[in-house]
Design an enzyme around this catalytic site. Sequence first.
Site, PDB file in Angstrom:
ATOM      1  N   CYS A 109      79.475 -44.026  19.694  1.00 31.54           N
ATOM      2  CA  CYS A 109      80.584 -44.306  19.957  1.00 31.54           C
ATOM      3  C   CYS A 109      81.040 -44.737  18.427  1.00 31.54           C
ATOM      4  CB  CYS A 109      80.637 -46.045  20.245  1.00 31.54           C
ATOM      5  SG  CYS A 109      82.119 -46.810  20.485  1.00 31.54           S
TER       6      CYS A 109
ATOM      7  N   ASP B 287      79.415 -44.793  24.485  1.00 29.29           N
ATOM      8  CA  ASP B 287      78.086 -44.830  24.625  1.00 29.29           C
ATOM      9  C   ASP B 287      77.428 -44.935  23.061  1.00 29.29           C
ATOM     10  OD1 ASP B 287      78.785 -42.343  22.918  1.00 29.29           O
ATOM     11  OD2 ASP B 287      78.719 -40.873  24.287  1.00 29.29           O
TER      12      ASP B 287
ATOM     13  N   HIS C 218      80.612 -51.614  20.439  1.00 25.55           N
ATOM     14  CA  HIS C 218      81.469 -50.666  20.779  1.00 25.55           C
ATOM     15  C   HIS C 218      82.722 -50.477  19.979  1.00 25.55           C
ATOM     16  CE1 HIS C 218      84.723 -49.386  24.319  1.00 25.55           C
ATOM     17  NE2 HIS C 218      84.380 -48.538  23.417  1.00 25.55           N
TER      18      HIS C 218
END
Length: 233
Positions: free
Chosen positions: A57, A54, A225
């Site tokens: 991260c 999310d 990410h």
Amino acid sequence: MTKKSLSVTPAMDLLEYCELEWKGMTPHADQIRKAYGEIYRVHNIRYICRVRGDNYCALRATLFQVLSNGIPFPSWMKEQDITKWGDIHGLKDKKAREKACKLLFMDESSEYKMYEAVKFLMLYLAIEMFEGMRHGQDVPNFCAILFSRDTSLDPFSFMLNHLNTIGDSGGLEQIEMFLPGYTLQLQMQTFRLYKYDTEEFEVSFTDVCGRDWHKITLLTEDDRHYNIPVTHQ
């Protein structure tokens, strides 16, 4: 208290993870596979902990390593009462500390409050650095870029347009990745796998650091990410 699955998974074999996630025959997939092979062979990274992807991260990957490794408070925060950090750091037994971390990172409410607290500390440091720039003091190199953006010309606009959105509609931008390191006094090494075979493959989000700063390592395939690379279990 809302509980969900662990937001940072136990370590799994790095090359097995790569094989599962990157089966395609595209040039991009081939580049990522080569990058994983490089960090496995050259940097002795054998495992990976997957981090929930999310908008928190990057902070999650950073703080999980800080807490699970028992990294102490930064020197400038020693007088602060930050019980989520202090309680876990006080556990000298590694298994007990890892168990406490697991519970914390399964409790979504407490976990998100921790990230918001770190965002506040990042703002505090950004204000200090901005004032240092105004008065001609030495500040880290990234500050000149951080405060040269039209949406981030001062700490107030940085807070409104960037910091407030972290965890909600966006994550940390690349230039903002320097702030957690300076806030928590960490050497932050990052492998950017999609930049494999370029000078930007392995970067440090710390221009200058103190001798006692602890080192953590992040891994990203796309600068959005972040996962956690591990040399041993």
